[in-house]
Every structure is written in structure tokens, then in C-alpha cells.
Design a protein around this motif. Structure first.
Motif, PDB file in Angstrom:
ATOM      1  N   VAL A 226      42.048  87.843  68.468  1.00  0.00           N
ATOM      2  CA  VAL A 226      41.596  87.427  67.142  1.00  0.00           C
ATOM      3  C   VAL A 226      40.885  86.084  67.262  1.00  0.00           C
ATOM      4  N   LEU A 227      39.631  86.044  66.831  1.00  0.00           N
ATOM      5  CA  LEU A 227      38.873  84.805  66.801  1.00  0.00           C
ATOM      6  C   LEU A 227      38.927  84.268  65.375  1.00  0.00           C
ATOM      7  N   ASN A 228      39.799  83.304  65.168  1.00  0.00           N
ATOM      8  CA  ASN A 228      40.110  82.771  63.842  1.00  0.00           C
ATOM      9  C   ASN A 228      39.139  81.639  63.502  1.00  0.00           C
ATOM     10  N   VAL A 229      37.849  81.968  63.481  1.00  0.00           N
ATOM     11  CA  VAL A 229      36.809  80.948  63.369  1.00  0.00           C
ATOM     12  C   VAL A 229      36.856  80.251  62.014  1.00  0.00           C
ATOM     13  N   SER A 230      37.134  80.989  60.944  1.00  0.00           N
ATOM     14  CA  SER A 230      37.152  80.379  59.615  1.00  0.00           C
ATOM     15  C   SER A 230      38.482  79.721  59.285  1.00  0.00           C
ATOM     16  N   LEU A 231      39.477  79.910  60.111  1.00  0.00           N
ATOM     17  CA  LEU A 231      40.692  79.089  60.184  1.00  0.00           C
ATOM     18  C   LEU A 231      41.733  79.274  59.085  1.00  0.00           C
ATOM     19  N   ARG A 232      41.388  79.882  57.963  1.00  0.00           N
ATOM     20  CA  ARG A 232      42.350  79.915  56.855  1.00  0.00           C
ATOM     21  C   ARG A 232      42.640  81.326  56.347  1.00  0.00           C
ATOM     22  N   ASP A 233      42.308  82.336  57.129  1.00  0.00           N
ATOM     23  CA  ASP A 233      42.501  83.721  56.709  1.00  0.00           C
ATOM     24  C   ASP A 233      43.911  84.226  56.987  1.00  0.00           C
ATOM     25  N   LEU A 234      44.604  83.655  57.957  1.00  0.00           N
ATOM     26  CA  LEU A 234      45.861  84.201  58.449  1.00  0.00           C
ATOM     27  C   LEU A 234      47.066  83.482  57.856  1.00  0.00           C
ATOM     28  N   ALA A 235      48.032  84.257  57.382  1.00  0.00           N
ATOM     29  CA  ALA A 235      49.303  83.687  56.933  1.00  0.00           C
ATOM     30  C   ALA A 235      50.029  83.085  58.133  1.00  0.00           C
ATOM     31  N   PRO A 291      49.608  89.706  70.649  1.00  0.00           N
ATOM     32  CA  PRO A 291      48.209  89.423  70.324  1.00  0.00           C
ATOM     33  C   PRO A 291      47.880  87.976  70.645  1.00  0.00           C
ATOM     34  N   VAL A 292      46.586  87.685  70.772  1.00  0.00           N
ATOM     35  CA  VAL A 292      46.128  86.328  71.047  1.00  0.00           C
ATOM     36  C   VAL A 292      45.222  85.894  69.906  1.00  0.00           C
ATOM     37  N   VAL A 293      45.486  84.711  69.354  1.00  0.00           N
ATOM     38  CA  VAL A 293      44.662  84.152  68.282  1.00  0.00           C
ATOM     39  C   VAL A 293      44.016  82.861  68.782  1.00  0.00           C
ATOM     40  N   PHE A 294      42.696  82.810  68.726  1.00  0.00           N
ATOM     41  CA  PHE A 294      41.966  81.582  69.054  1.00  0.00           C
ATOM     42  C   PHE A 294      41.532  80.913  67.762  1.00  0.00           C
ATOM     43  N   SER A 295      41.949  79.658  67.581  1.00  0.00           N
ATOM     44  CA  SER A 295      41.622  78.903  66.369  1.00  0.00           C
ATOM     45  C   SER A 295      40.851  77.640  66.749  1.00  0.00           C
ATOM     46  N   PRO A 296      39.547  77.607  66.483  1.00  0.00           N
ATOM     47  CA  PRO A 296      38.744  76.413  66.796  1.00  0.00           C
ATOM     48  C   PRO A 296      38.470  75.575  65.548  1.00  0.00           C
ATOM     49  N   PHE A 297      38.988  74.358  65.530  1.00  0.00           N
ATOM     50  CA  PHE A 297      38.731  73.488  64.381  1.00  0.00           C
ATOM     51  C   PHE A 297      37.270  73.063  64.336  1.00  0.00           C
ATOM     52  N   GLY A 298      36.653  73.035  65.512  1.00  0.00           N
ATOM     53  CA  GLY A 298      35.247  72.612  65.580  1.00  0.00           C
ATOM     54  C   GLY A 298      35.147  71.165  65.969  1.00  0.00           C
ATOM     55  N   LEU A 299      34.720  70.899  67.209  1.00  0.00           N
ATOM     56  CA  LEU A 299      34.723  69.544  67.738  1.00  0.00           C
ATOM     57  C   LEU A 299      33.319  68.942  67.719  1.00  0.00           C
ATOM     58  N   GLY A 300      33.239  67.696  67.296  1.00  0.00           N
ATOM     59  CA  GLY A 300      31.955  67.015  67.268  1.00  0.00           C
ATOM     60  C   GLY A 300      31.327  66.894  68.641  1.00  0.00           C
ATOM     61  N   VAL A 301      32.142  66.875  69.706  1.00  0.00           N
ATOM     62  CA  VAL A 301      31.575  66.762  71.050  1.00  0.00           C
ATOM     63  C   VAL A 301      30.708  67.981  71.383  1.00  0.00           C
ATOM     64  N   LEU A 302      31.014  69.136  70.786  1.00  0.00           N
ATOM     65  CA  LEU A 302      30.183  70.316  71.019  1.00  0.00           C
ATOM     66  C   LEU A 302      28.812  70.140  70.387  1.00  0.00           C
ATOM     67  N   ASP A 303      28.778  69.551  69.195  1.00  0.00           N
ATOM     68  CA  ASP A 303      27.492  69.276  68.545  1.00  0.00           C
ATOM     69  C   ASP A 303      26.663  68.308  69.379  1.00  0.00           C
ATOM     70  N   LEU A 304      27.327  67.293  69.940  1.00  0.00           N
ATOM     71  CA  LEU A 304      26.605  66.335  70.781  1.00  0.00           C
ATOM     72  C   LEU A 304      26.026  67.022  72.011  1.00  0.00           C
ATOM     73  N   ALA A 305      26.828  67.858  72.664  1.00  0.00           N
ATOM     74  CA  ALA A 305      26.380  68.520  73.883  1.00  0.00           C
ATOM     75  C   ALA A 305      25.172  69.415  73.611  1.00  0.00           C
ATOM     76  N   VAL A 306      25.271  70.226  72.550  1.00  0.00           N
ATOM     77  CA  VAL A 306      24.169  71.132  72.226  1.00  0.00           C
ATOM     78  C   VAL A 306      22.982  70.346  71.689  1.00  0.00           C
ATOM     79  N   GLY A 307      23.234  69.334  70.870  1.00  0.00           N
ATOM     80  CA  GLY A 307      22.153  68.524  70.327  1.00  0.00           C
ATOM     81  C   GLY A 307      21.386  67.778  71.403  1.00  0.00           C
TER      82      GLY A 307
END
Length: 333
Positions: A226-235, A291-307
Motif C-alpha cells: 500500500v502506497l499511502n501517498v495522501s497519508l490520511r485515508d487509513l484508519a 501487508p506493507v504500508v509506505f507512508s511518505p510525509f514528503g521531504l523538502g530535500v527531495l524538492d531540492l534534489a530534483v530542483g
């Protein structure tokens, strides 16, 4: 040292669309650098509006060392009501600062950067958490917006090749649009379902919604990713029944994300299995018993790397817009 460039959205999109495998590698490397302590990623700052509780503008400051050596901040607005008028939910800019002097060196349109780094993160996680591949499996996409479309594109670029996609969205038109996109870009079959349960039965489930609170209450089955990208769907009970991989533990356990709700319920972090970088480095492993759940809060360092990568490419191809005399004073006296 006083050069300042602007990189427009069309340029950003063209660069990223043609280089998805490279972006996936950049995001994976940024995760490893962050895990190794080569970054600074303080808390995000949320500007909220009492009369618009679903809307916010977020500041994500960060510094990334390693080969990047830039600081910066992404300023990203999320206004879900935009979608009613057919406009994208999110808009953003990214400011990059030179580490030696602190001077800003560029401003980039960043909604495309944000979507790309989010999607690349999902692709890195999907391939790491399903190392046996995707043949003979279905991927369900819950939510049919820009992020969902990008995730599908990046899964394809990462070599994730399921037999079929199934899409679910409360707004059928959005879901059908994503189905058509999949049919035009990938060899797998794609279909829409208005039954959430059908989607949740897939071997891989991707959440890319604007949900503000959990609505999925039934646990997933062993072997599901489960890729929990939007972070708030799962109880929280769903989170507690799974192995949980986060992008950053401290960042993800806040702001009433599903993992944060699980922490509040149990008053413990024992349910956290580890980080995605730990999986990439071989320090963390998952098994098929849960099951495996991946939850990414979203890191600013990723924006820097891609930017930083986008800025380099734009400068090399001559599509960065130079702003002469951007700084009013360049000498102390």
C-alpha cells in the motif's frame, strides 16, 4: 555569484517528462543522503485559513549536502476547491540558495517538481517493497488527479509492469480520465470501478486523494503493498495491522496522518518497521506475512534534489531565464 534564473513551468515539465528514470535515481539518492545525515529538513510550516479548512499553503525549508550543496524552500498551495473549476489543486514555487553565500540563485515553478518527486518516491518504494516484480498483479489507484497520473507514469518508468490497473475516484470523470491516460501510455489494461472494495483487493494499492480523515477501516491482506501517498485515508487500526515503512519517522508522525493517529492510539512507535532508505540500504526488511504500508510525509530535500537537477538541465539547454540586476546591491560599499 549574483546570477539569478527563473525556470518556467513548461520548461520544468519538459525536462522532467523526458528524464523520469534519472529523477527516480535522484530521489533514491536523496533518501540515502538524508538517512546518512547529509541534509537538514526542519518541520514544514502550514498557513491555514479558518474559512477554508481544506486549504493550506505550506513552506518546506531544507538543505541538502552531498553533491547538491544547496538550501532552499518550497512554497506550495493546496486548494482542493480549484478542481471544481477544472484547475489543478496545487501550485508552487521553489527557491534555491547557494550554500556558500546564502544568496538565492533561482526560482523554479515547482508544482511539476513536487508532483515528480512525490511520484518518483512512490516508484522507488513500489519497486523496493515488491522486489519480485508486478507480473500477474493488479495496481489500484484511489484518486484520479495530477499526483495519481504522475505516479502511474513513474511506476512505468521504474519498470513496474502490472497486468492491469483499476482506478477508483468519487469523481467518476477524473477516474475515467486517468483510465484513458493509462490506456494511451501503458500496455497494461485499465478500467474504472465505482466500488472501493474492488480497488482495495488489488495486490498494490496507491492512495492519491484529498481525504482529510480516514475512511478505510478493513485491514489489508498479507502480500499487499500500500502506497499511502495522501497519508490520511487509513484508519489507525489498518496501520497497526501492517508493516510500516516511512520516509522520515519524526516528520510522518504529525499533522494527524494515519501513522500519527496510530501513534496517538497506542502511545508508541513500535508499529514503525523502518524507513524507505533503510530498505534501500538493506538495513530494514519486510516479509510476506503482513501487508506493507509506505507512508511518505514528503521531504523538502527531495524538492531540492530534483530542483537542482532541473536548474542544471535548464541552464545547459539555454531555457533558464536570466534576470539581470536582480539584486539591488552587490557591494557593501
Amino acid at each position: 555569484m549574483f546570477d539569478f534564473d527563473v525556470v518556467a513551468g513548461e520548461t520544468v515539465r519538459n525536462i522532467l517528462d523526458g528524464r523520469r528514470p534519472e529523477v527516480i535515481g535522484i530521489v533514491g539518492d536523496a533518501y540515502r543522503s538524508h538517512e546518512a545525515g547529509e541534509s537538514l529538513n526542519p518541520d514544514s510550516y502550514f498557513l491555514r485559513f479558518p474559512e477554508k479548512p481544506d486549504s493550506r499553503i505550506i513552506a518546506l525549508p531544507a538543505y541538502l549536502g552531498a553533491d547538491v550543496q544547496l538550501a532552499g524552500i518550497k512554497w506550495i498551495a493546496s486548494f482542493p476547491r480549484n478542481t471544481r473549476a477544472g484547475k489543478p489543486r496545487a501550485s508552487a514555487v521553489l527557491i534555491l540558495n547557494d550554500y556558500e553565500t546564502g544568496y538565492p540563485v533561482a526560482c523554479l515553478e515547482a508544482a511539476n517538481i513536487s508532483a515528480a518527486r512525490t511520484a518518483a518516491s512512490a516508484a522507488v518504494a513500489a519497486t523496493a517493497l515488491r522486489p519480485g516484480g508486478f507480473a500477474g498483479t493488479r495496481v489500484a489507484i484511489v484518486g484520479g488527479g495530477v499526483i495519481a497520473r504522475n505516479i502511474c507514469d513513474y511506476l512505468h518508468a521504474a519498470g513496474a509492469a502490472p497486468d492491469a490497473y483499476v482506478v477508483h475516484d468519487l469523481h467518476r470523470e477524473s477516474g475515467e480520465a486517468l483510465v484513458e491516460h493509462l490506456r494511451g501510455t501503458q500496455p497494461a489494461s485499465a478500467s474504472f470501478t465505482d466500488d472501493l472494495g474492488t480497488a482495495l483487493g488489488s495486490e498494490t494499492v496507491v492512495f492519491a486523494t484529498t481525504a482529510l480523515e480516514p475512511y478505510v477501516t478493513a485491514p489489508f491482506k498479507p502480500g499487499q503493498v500500500v502506497l499511502n501517498v495522501s497519508l490520511r485515508d487509513l484508519a489507525p487500526e489498518v496501520v497497526l495491522s501492517a508493516q510500516n515503512i516511512l520516509d522520515d519517522v519524526d516528520h510522518c508522525l504529525k499533522a494527524d496522518t494515519s501513522p500519527h493517529l496510530a501513534e496517538q492510539l497506542t502511545r508508541s512507535r513500535d508499529f514503525v518497521t523502518g524507513t524507505l532508505a533503510g530498505v534501500l540500504n538493506g538495513a530494514v526488511s519486510v516479509n510476506a506475512d503482513q501487508p506493507v504500508v509506505f507512508s511518505p510525509f514528503g521531504l523538502g530535500v527531495l524538492d531540492l534534489a530534483v530542483g537542482a537537477y532541473v536548474l542544471t538541465q535548464a541552464r545547459e539547454q539555454g531555457s533558464a531565464i536570466q534576470i539581470p540586476n536582480f539584486f539591488g546591491e552587490t557591494r557593501r560599499w
